[in-house]
Design a protein around this motif. Structure first.
Motif, PDB file in Angstrom:
ATOM      1  N   LEU A   1      -1.805   3.642  -5.943  1.00 10.80           N
ATOM      2  CA  LEU A   1      -0.949   2.466  -5.936  1.00 10.80           C
ATOM      3  C   LEU A   1      -1.654   1.184  -6.349  1.00 10.80           C
TER       4      LEU A   1
ATOM      5  N   SER B   1       0.621  -6.254   0.162  1.00  9.88           N
ATOM      6  CA  SER B   1       0.479  -4.908  -0.412  1.00  9.88           C
ATOM      7  C   SER B   1      -0.977  -4.488  -0.454  1.00  9.88           C
TER       8      SER B   1
ATOM      9  N   LEU C   1      -0.861  -1.097   1.258  1.00  7.99           N
ATOM     10  CA  LEU C   1      -0.851   0.008   0.310  1.00  7.99           C
ATOM     11  C   LEU C   1      -2.229   0.359  -0.212  1.00  7.99           C
TER      12      LEU C   1
ATOM     13  N   ILE D   1       3.977   2.933   4.083  1.00  9.44           N
ATOM     14  CA  ILE D   1       4.101   2.779   2.637  1.00  9.44           C
ATOM     15  C   ILE D   1       5.400   2.075   2.256  1.00  9.44           C
TER      16      ILE D   1
ATOM     17  N   THR E   1       4.961  -3.325   2.968  1.00 10.26           N
ATOM     18  CA  THR E   1       4.856  -4.434   2.026  1.00 10.26           C
ATOM     19  C   THR E   1       5.896  -5.521   2.256  1.00 10.26           C
TER      20      THR E   1
ATOM     21  N   LEU F   1       5.622   7.352  -3.452  1.00 11.01           N
ATOM     22  CA  LEU F   1       4.731   6.197  -3.477  1.00 11.01           C
ATOM     23  C   LEU F   1       5.219   5.167  -4.481  1.00 11.01           C
TER      24      LEU F   1
ATOM     25  N   LEU G   1       6.710   1.217  -3.892  1.00 10.26           N
ATOM     26  CA  LEU G   1       6.203   0.020  -4.551  1.00 10.26           C
ATOM     27  C   LEU G   1       7.304  -0.678  -5.339  1.00 10.26           C
TER      28      LEU G   1
END
Lengths: 475, 221, 208
Positions: free
Chosen positions: A180, A212, A216, A252, A256, C11, C15
């Protein structure tokens, strides 16, 4: 005697470790050097807080730039290198095959560290981007993406070539971090540096990126090594492991969204800090899962384990305190005060760094096939670093509370405020000096252990005497 | 090494091997020996925890999100309703601002409304200001030029128009506002002029292109 | 978890969702915000600042002033911002649309600077502070240069204790830009969205 030891697989130094020795020790060593550098910078910024004229004449180290330098060296120098080194080692170990692409790891390490060095020089001369955790100048950023990509090749290969199909929690976390980070770095660069968004969307995007980086990238790197070392050392499976996937996905997916808490009361639409509060309440579940799974650390014994125990407690405490600080009632007192750097210190130093220290203490003997050079340096490091962290966080919290109270009272001038916080800030500086000393002890110990500078005068522990003999018999 | 007294701090001992670690943990996630179904139900305590967190989050979001509106900066507020009428602007306040625009009224008639003797007429106690609306609106809309007697003093200059064709091209609102302002300022005590009145006069004199003269204005009521 | 592609999809999706929601969503809401045109004044707010002041913001940014100063006023019931005279209303998004790199800051070791131009009007005081600093504020002597007095002394020269005769210390271009920027900081206009929110006593009325 030796048979019993073999059955228990004590050090199990295999070809995976011996092959990866050079590149991974290079990564871990670079991290420790960066830790010392950031320790010096932290000392400088701490002194400047209570004595603003310190180094004020030097344009390289004015307080704003010194803070940016310290933060960058700590996160992109120390945490990045150490985290990646440990993550690659864990992926290799769990993959069951020797790591491939190790030449790329060396190239990547050198390139990454060169990039960070150029970035720091750029910040010092004034090309900083001013975004928290993204301070390095524009011209260095694409190079960082490239070097990270070369570093992650080994990780991707180790994961894709794994022997067992199943994946353990460490692998999920390590893969998440490695996969990521380049994406979120590129996304942040795009909206902040190359095609900057307008007005107040910039701080929103910068806040998203900073959060993040924690949720992450850095936290998964730490959890990877934490989840690996614990069962190895205790010999028991994790108690609530069936919840671990949910804990992973909660971090995950939801982690964020919590960045907006720093923008509370700010010139942003109200839904952003509100969503941060909601996300914090959901991500508490992740901290709960980590606490439940890793509670075996509280009873376990060992050097690395001791550091990880401290790190685990700090990690869970960090999650709880961040949740509390996201509420407006508390933010009215804590926002813009020293409580924010206190929380950051708790998370980045108290939690992540201590977990990485634990990982380093566990991994390095296996990589070098030799125990640590000096037990007294280990003890010294542990005492100093734990004292330093606790005192620096407490000092900042005391200063923050005084500052918060003073800020809320319109009759208190900034001169009075400064007098009130000066004492705790002096304690904070002392704590930073202690931390720097601790870092130097660890660095010296590492150099002696890994590079054989002045071999160990103490007898090697039975662990490694036996396995060395075993290897000799086997070959 | 029969009695491990103090573990050596220089190296930690592992108990599990990597394979055993992987296998034993995968066994927890995989199907258990007493499980018969294809899916595993969520444990009840987990369901409780998750539900309470989602309930808290949802309630908080519902109460404090401001409906995700970009104009809401205060979490307790609702988004501004589209039906709310714009707050009525006080014409005196608006007119004062308009009067003070450089190049508009203040440049000639001065901030105190007294004008410049010999050049620009005074507005203080001026019969043109406190008197007929018809004349005053036309003066502001199209200007006035030539000889004019104001408060017993003769003037002979030119005033530009602020309505159509002029450089300012003020709307009816603005003309009404500035007139309302001067009619109650500096001791003047005349009533306000409405936007509708200005609009009516503008429509009536739509063909007018040149400034008025005093003679023409005096023919009006 | 065995499925590799599923892991990567998850994942990436995580994001994408957070970036899309927080960053692209805010950009959609605020990214094209236009200045607010005031009919009465005939101008659009916020007004643009001079080029020197715009360059001054870059100096402010690269010196890292935002590490101790904020530029965001909170609403009156959230802290003492209004009572301290830092601003009559809270800062809103529209205040920042002309800024190349808004420096809203995250720490108040020093006062908030959003409306400094409204409180502080003296160039000399700012030059003196930037040169000497104080017990609580660093001095930035590298922003000034000492040179021989050429003809008349410069009106912008700062007083330096123990200055040599015939020499004066004047601000460099960067210092002048920084001070121009600081004096331009003023967000006095009342936008409609910045109206203070008064909670209604009865919840039923709020729904009208």
């Amino acid at each position: 005697m030796s048979n019993a030891q073999t059955n228990a697989a004590p050090a199990e130094v295999t070809a995976i470790d011996t092959q990866a020795r050079g590149p991974l020790l290079l990564l871990l060593g670079s991290g420790l050097v960066w830790l010392a550098v950031s320790g010096v910078l932290a000392l400088i910024t701490a002194i400047q807080l209570h004595s603003p004229q310190f180094l004020a004449d030097c344009f390289l180290f004015t307080h704003g730039r010194a803070q940016a330098l310290r933060e960058t060296a700590f996160v992109y120098g120390w945490l990045a290198n150490a985290g990646l080194g440990l993550a690659l080692w864990v992926l290799g170990r769990l993959g069951g095959e020797p790591l491939r692409g190790l030449n790329w790891v060396v190239v990547g390490t050198l390139a990454w560290n060169l990039g960070v060095t150029c970035g720091l020089i750029g910040i010092a001369v004034g090309d900083t981007t001013t975004f928290a955790l993204l301070q390095m100048p524009r011209y260095v950023q694409p190079f960082l993406v490239f070097s990270y990509a070369t570093l992650s090749i080994a990780g991707v290969l180790a994961w894709s070539g794994r022997r067992a199909d199943a994946m353990y929690a460490s692998q999920w976390y390590a893969v998440a971090a490695i996969f990521l980070f380049p994406w979120l770095l590129m996304a942040a660069q795009a909206v902040l540096l190359w095609w900057p968004v307008r007005g107040v969307v910039q701080p929103i995007a910068a806040g998203w990126y900073a959060q993040s980086v924690w949720s992450l990238w850095l936290a998964p790197l730490a959890l990877a090594i934490l989840y690996y070392v614990l069962p190895k050392v205790t010999g028991r499976t994790l108690p609530t492991y069936d919840w671990a996937p949910l804990g992973f996905w909660t971090l995950i997916f939801v982690g964020t969204w919590t960045g907006g808490r720093h923008l509370i009361g700010g010139p942003v639409p109200a839904w952003i800090p509100t969503i941060a509060v909601v996300a914090h309440s959901l991500v508490l579940f992740h901290y709960l899962v980590v606490a439940l799974n890793c509670r075996g650390l509280l009873a376990a014994s060992g050097t690395g384990v001791g550091f990880m125990r401290f790190g685990l407690v700090a990690y869970v405490l960090f999650g709880a305190l961040e949740f509390l600080a996201s509420f407006r009632g508390i933010a009215a007192h804590a926002q813009f005060t020293f409580i924010e750097p206190a929380l950051q210190q708790l998370g980045l130093y108290g939690a992540l760094s201590m977990i990485f220290f634990g990982g380093i203490y566990y991994a390095v003997p296996r990589l070098t096939n030799r125990a640590w050079a000096s037990g007294s340096l280990i003890g010294g490091h542990r005492a100093l670093v734990m004292t330093g962290i606790v005192i620096s966080i407490l000092a900042l919290i005391v200063a923050g509370k005084a500052q918060g109270g003073a800020l809320l009272d319109p009759k208190v001038s900034f001169a009075d405020l400064f007098d009130r916080v000066r004492g705790p800030l002096l304690a904070h500086t002392a704590a930073q000096a202690v931390l720097l000393a601790a870092n130097l002890l660890l660095l010296v110990n590492f150099l002696r252990s890994a590079c054989c500078f002045g071999g160990s005068t103490e007898a090697a522990p039975a662990l490694f005497r036996t396995s060395a003999t075993e290897e000799a018999h086997a070959s | 090494m029969s009695t491990p007294s103090q573990p050596d701090p220089r190296a930690d001992q592992a108990v599990f091997s990597d394979d055993k670690l992987l296998a034993s943990h995968e066994a927890i996630l995989g199907p258990q020996p007493d499980e018969k179904g294809k899916y595993r139900l969520l444990p009840l305590n987990l369901l409780f925890i998750f539900s309470s967190m989602i309930f808290f989050g949802g309630t908080y979001l519902g109460r404090y999100s401001g409906y995700f509106d970009a104009r809401v900066f205060n979490e307790g507020a609702m988004p501004p309703s589209a039906n709310v009428a714009a707050a009525p602007v006080d014409p005196v306040v608006a007119g004062k601002k308009l009067y003070a625009i450089p190049g508009a009224c203040v440049t000639c008639h001065q901030p105190n409304g007294a004008g410049l003797p010999g050049a620009f007429p005074t507005l203080v106690n001026s019969e043109w200001v406190t008197g007929s609306e018809e004349r005053l609106v036309r003066i502001v809309l199209h200007g006035v030029a030539g000889p004019i007697k104001v408060a017993g003093v003769d003037y002979n200059s030119a005033m530009p128009g602020f309505g159509p064709g002029g450089g300012f091209n003020w709307s009816d609102d603005k003309v009404a506002a500035v007139i309302t302002y001067i009619r109650q300022e500096w001791g003047n005590k005349a009533g306000p002029v409405t936007t509708e009145k200005v609009a009516a006069i503008r429509a009536q004199e739509a063909a007018r292109k040149t400034p008025w003269t005093s003679v023409e204005l005096e023919k009006l009521p | 978890m065995k499925n590799g592609p599923l892991l990567f999809t998850g994942l990436f999706l995580a994001l994408l969702i957070s970036f899309g929601g927080l960053v692209l969503g805010s950009h959609g809401q605020l990214g094209r915000m236009a200045p607010y045109f005031d009919d009465g004044d005939g101008t659009a707010f916020p007004q643009r600042v001079s080029g020197l002041a715009a360059r001054g913001q870059l100096v402010y940014a690269d010196l890292g002033c935002a590490s101790c100063h904020t530029q965001q006023v909170r609403r009156p019931d959230f802290g003492s911002d209004k009572a301290r005279g830092w601003g009559e209303r809270q800062s809103v998004a529209r205040d920042y649309i002309h800024q190349a790199r808004p420096q809203i800051g995250a720490a108040r070791i020093g006062p908030d600077l959003t409306n400094l131009g409204g409180r502080q009007k003296s160039e000399e005081a700012l030059f003196a502070l930037l040169h000497e600093g104080s017990a609580r504020h660093p001095g930035y002597k590298f922003l000034f240069e000492t040179r021989d007095v050429a003809g008349e002394a410069s009106p912008r020269a700062v007083k330096v204790a123990g200055a040599a005769a015939g020499r004066e210390t004047v601000p460099t271009e960067r210092a002048r830009a920084l001070v121009a920027y600081l004096l331009s900081l003023n967000t006095a206009y009342d936008y409609p969205e910045a109206k203070p929110f008064v909670p209604v006593a009865k919840p039923a009325e709020a729904k009208k």
